[in-house]
Design a protein around this motif. Sequence first.
Motif, PDB file in Angstrom:
ATOM      1  N   PHE A  72      34.561  37.727  43.860  1.00 23.34           N
ATOM      2  CA  PHE A  72      35.396  37.834  42.669  1.00 23.34           C
ATOM      3  C   PHE A  72      36.851  37.634  43.048  1.00 23.34           C
ATOM      4  O   PHE A  72      37.275  38.034  44.131  1.00 23.34           O
ATOM      5  CB  PHE A  72      35.287  39.226  42.038  1.00 23.34           C
ATOM      6  N   THR A  73      37.598  37.070  42.137  1.00 26.21           N
ATOM      7  CA  THR A  73      39.051  37.051  42.242  1.00 26.21           C
ATOM      8  C   THR A  73      39.553  37.947  41.125  1.00 26.21           C
ATOM      9  O   THR A  73      39.253  37.703  39.950  1.00 26.21           O
ATOM     10  CB  THR A  73      39.607  35.625  42.088  1.00 26.21           C
ATOM     11  N   VAL A  74      40.287  38.992  41.500  1.00 24.79           N
ATOM     12  CA  VAL A  74      40.781  39.962  40.529  1.00 24.79           C
ATOM     13  C   VAL A  74      42.300  39.868  40.462  1.00 24.79           C
ATOM     14  O   VAL A  74      42.984  39.925  41.481  1.00 24.79           O
ATOM     15  CB  VAL A  74      40.351  41.399  40.901  1.00 24.79           C
ATOM     16  N   PHE A  75      42.797  39.711  39.246  1.00 26.27           N
ATOM     17  CA  PHE A  75      44.231  39.746  38.985  1.00 26.27           C
ATOM     18  C   PHE A  75      44.500  41.160  38.500  1.00 26.27           C
ATOM     19  O   PHE A  75      44.207  41.509  37.355  1.00 26.27           O
ATOM     20  CB  PHE A  75      44.618  38.663  37.974  1.00 26.27           C
ATOM     21  N   ALA A  76      44.985  42.005  39.421  1.00 35.18           N
ATOM     22  CA  ALA A  76      45.023  43.455  39.239  1.00 35.18           C
ATOM     23  C   ALA A  76      46.379  43.942  38.735  1.00 35.18           C
ATOM     24  O   ALA A  76      47.351  44.003  39.497  1.00 35.18           O
ATOM     25  CB  ALA A  76      44.678  44.135  40.559  1.00 35.18           C
ATOM     26  N   TYR A 108      38.708  39.926  31.617  1.00 28.88           N
ATOM     27  CA  TYR A 108      39.667  38.836  31.451  1.00 28.88           C
ATOM     28  C   TYR A 108      40.571  38.717  32.684  1.00 28.88           C
ATOM     29  O   TYR A 108      41.238  37.705  32.873  1.00 28.88           O
ATOM     30  CB  TYR A 108      40.501  39.080  30.193  1.00 28.88           C
ATOM     31  N   HIS A 109      40.567  39.724  33.542  1.00 29.13           N
ATOM     32  CA  HIS A 109      41.351  39.724  34.771  1.00 29.13           C
ATOM     33  C   HIS A 109      40.524  39.333  35.988  1.00 29.13           C
ATOM     34  O   HIS A 109      40.996  39.446  37.123  1.00 29.13           O
ATOM     35  CB  HIS A 109      41.967  41.111  34.994  1.00 29.13           C
ATOM     36  N   VAL A 110      39.288  38.891  35.768  1.00 30.05           N
ATOM     37  CA  VAL A 110      38.377  38.563  36.869  1.00 30.05           C
ATOM     38  C   VAL A 110      37.894  37.124  36.701  1.00 30.05           C
ATOM     39  O   VAL A 110      37.450  36.723  35.623  1.00 30.05           O
ATOM     40  CB  VAL A 110      37.164  39.522  36.891  1.00 30.05           C
ATOM     41  N   VAL A 111      37.970  36.372  37.796  1.00 28.97           N
ATOM     42  CA  VAL A 111      37.462  35.002  37.835  1.00 28.97           C
ATOM     43  C   VAL A 111      36.381  34.958  38.910  1.00 28.97           C
ATOM     44  O   VAL A 111      36.568  35.521  39.999  1.00 28.97           O
ATOM     45  CB  VAL A 111      38.607  34.010  38.158  1.00 28.97           C
ATOM     46  N   THR A 130      49.857  22.980  36.039  1.00 29.73           N
ATOM     47  CA  THR A 130      49.220  24.187  35.512  1.00 29.73           C
ATOM     48  C   THR A 130      47.756  24.234  35.931  1.00 29.73           C
ATOM     49  O   THR A 130      46.997  23.295  35.673  1.00 29.73           O
ATOM     50  CB  THR A 130      49.294  24.240  33.970  1.00 29.73           C
ATOM     51  N   ALA A 131      47.386  25.319  36.580  1.00 31.02           N
ATOM     52  CA  ALA A 131      45.986  25.555  36.941  1.00 31.02           C
ATOM     53  C   ALA A 131      45.367  26.444  35.875  1.00 31.02           C
ATOM     54  O   ALA A 131      46.001  27.380  35.396  1.00 31.02           O
ATOM     55  CB  ALA A 131      45.899  26.248  38.304  1.00 31.02           C
ATOM     56  N   THR A 132      44.142  26.151  35.513  1.00 28.45           N
ATOM     57  CA  THR A 132      43.432  26.947  34.516  1.00 28.45           C
ATOM     58  C   THR A 132      42.098  27.386  35.098  1.00 28.45           C
ATOM     59  O   THR A 132      41.373  26.571  35.672  1.00 28.45           O
ATOM     60  CB  THR A 132      43.197  26.135  33.230  1.00 28.45           C
ATOM     61  N   TYR A 133      41.812  28.675  34.962  1.00 26.57           N
ATOM     62  CA  TYR A 133      40.540  29.232  35.429  1.00 26.57           C
ATOM     63  C   TYR A 133      39.903  30.016  34.295  1.00 26.57           C
ATOM     64  O   TYR A 133      40.583  30.757  33.581  1.00 26.57           O
ATOM     65  CB  TYR A 133      40.760  30.165  36.626  1.00 26.57           C
ATOM     66  N   THR A 134      38.597  29.855  34.147  1.00 29.03           N
ATOM     67  CA  THR A 134      37.859  30.600  33.134  1.00 29.03           C
ATOM     68  C   THR A 134      37.475  31.951  33.705  1.00 29.03           C
ATOM     69  O   THR A 134      36.894  32.044  34.790  1.00 29.03           O
ATOM     70  CB  THR A 134      36.604  29.834  32.688  1.00 29.03           C
ATOM     71  N   THR A 135      37.798  32.992  32.968  1.00 30.87           N
ATOM     72  CA  THR A 135      37.537  34.362  33.408  1.00 30.87           C
ATOM     73  C   THR A 135      36.085  34.748  33.147  1.00 30.87           C
ATOM     74  O   THR A 135      35.371  34.072  32.403  1.00 30.87           O
ATOM     75  CB  THR A 135      38.449  35.344  32.655  1.00 30.87           C
ATOM     76  N   VAL A 136      35.660  35.854  33.731  1.00 35.07           N
ATOM     77  CA  VAL A 136      34.331  36.401  33.476  1.00 35.07           C
ATOM     78  C   VAL A 136      34.179  36.716  31.989  1.00 35.07           C
ATOM     79  O   VAL A 136      33.100  36.570  31.415  1.00 35.07           O
ATOM     80  CB  VAL A 136      34.088  37.661  34.347  1.00 35.07           C
ATOM     81  N   SER A 170      36.078  42.344  51.058  1.00 31.14           N
ATOM     82  CA  SER A 170      34.789  41.859  51.555  1.00 31.14           C
ATOM     83  C   SER A 170      34.052  41.067  50.485  1.00 31.14           C
ATOM     84  O   SER A 170      33.231  40.205  50.810  1.00 31.14           O
ATOM     85  CB  SER A 170      33.925  43.036  52.015  1.00 31.14           C
ATOM     86  N   ASN A 171      34.365  41.310  49.208  1.00 29.70           N
ATOM     87  CA  ASN A 171      33.667  40.619  48.123  1.00 29.70           C
ATOM     88  C   ASN A 171      34.610  39.799  47.237  1.00 29.70           C
ATOM     89  O   ASN A 171      34.330  39.564  46.076  1.00 29.70           O
ATOM     90  CB  ASN A 171      32.870  41.619  47.278  1.00 29.70           C
ATOM     91  N   GLY A 172      35.719  39.374  47.809  1.00 29.44           N
ATOM     92  CA  GLY A 172      36.626  38.529  47.042  1.00 29.44           C
ATOM     93  C   GLY A 172      38.071  38.661  47.472  1.00 29.44           C
ATOM     94  O   GLY A 172      38.362  38.906  48.642  1.00 29.44           O
ATOM     95  N   VAL A 173      38.949  38.497  46.504  1.00 30.29           N
ATOM     96  CA  VAL A 173      40.386  38.554  46.764  1.00 30.29           C
ATOM     97  C   VAL A 173      41.066  39.168  45.545  1.00 30.29           C
ATOM     98  O   VAL A 173      40.627  38.967  44.414  1.00 30.29           O
ATOM     99  CB  VAL A 173      40.959  37.143  47.084  1.00 30.29           C
TER     100      VAL A 173
END
Length: 183
Positions: A72-76, A108-111, A130-136, A170-173
């Motif tokens: 997972f990528t989390v925008f915390a 919405y904060h997790v990709v 602009t980079a676009t990523y779809t969230t969980v 260990s499971n993402g960033v």
Amino acid sequence: MSTFIRSTVAAAALIAAGSVSAQMKDPMVGGAAMYPTKNIVENAVNSKDHTTLVAAVKAADLVDTLSGTGPFTVFAPTNAAFAKLPAGTVDTLVKPENKATLTGILTYHVVPGRITAKDILANAKLHGGTATYTTVQGEPLMFKKAMGGLMIMDGKGDMGKITIANVYQSNGVIHVIDTVMMP
């Protein structure tokens, strides 16, 4: 997650230089070392800057998910980011009857995947800045290089900044952000 100024300055300098592949050993977030051998939840619970986020993750029953294999990528968002919301918003969101809304905001904060700041910059370069990523959650988050770092924009046009990039788990960033994004 943003009290460690040296980490913030180093991350911003790396982002500004366009080279964010470097990672400090066990960076500090919210006064605690973040260990790449621990998962997202194990590290987040130690950050004094993320107590609101951790409480929200618990209220939404997302602890097991974010402790899972991911990646997972989390925008915390930090506590300060949650404090920018209108008074009473967090207290209302963590009530059991608002679990679905809270879950939507948090996911919405997790990709899916392990997306580094370098990946975001490369994606933005390929797509006109602009980079676009779809969230969980299912809706997009947008990113662009600005103001000496990476800016994040939600579906409503609100903007925030990545204050600490590339905190490996260990499971993402995790990328620490200064604003709660809203779908």
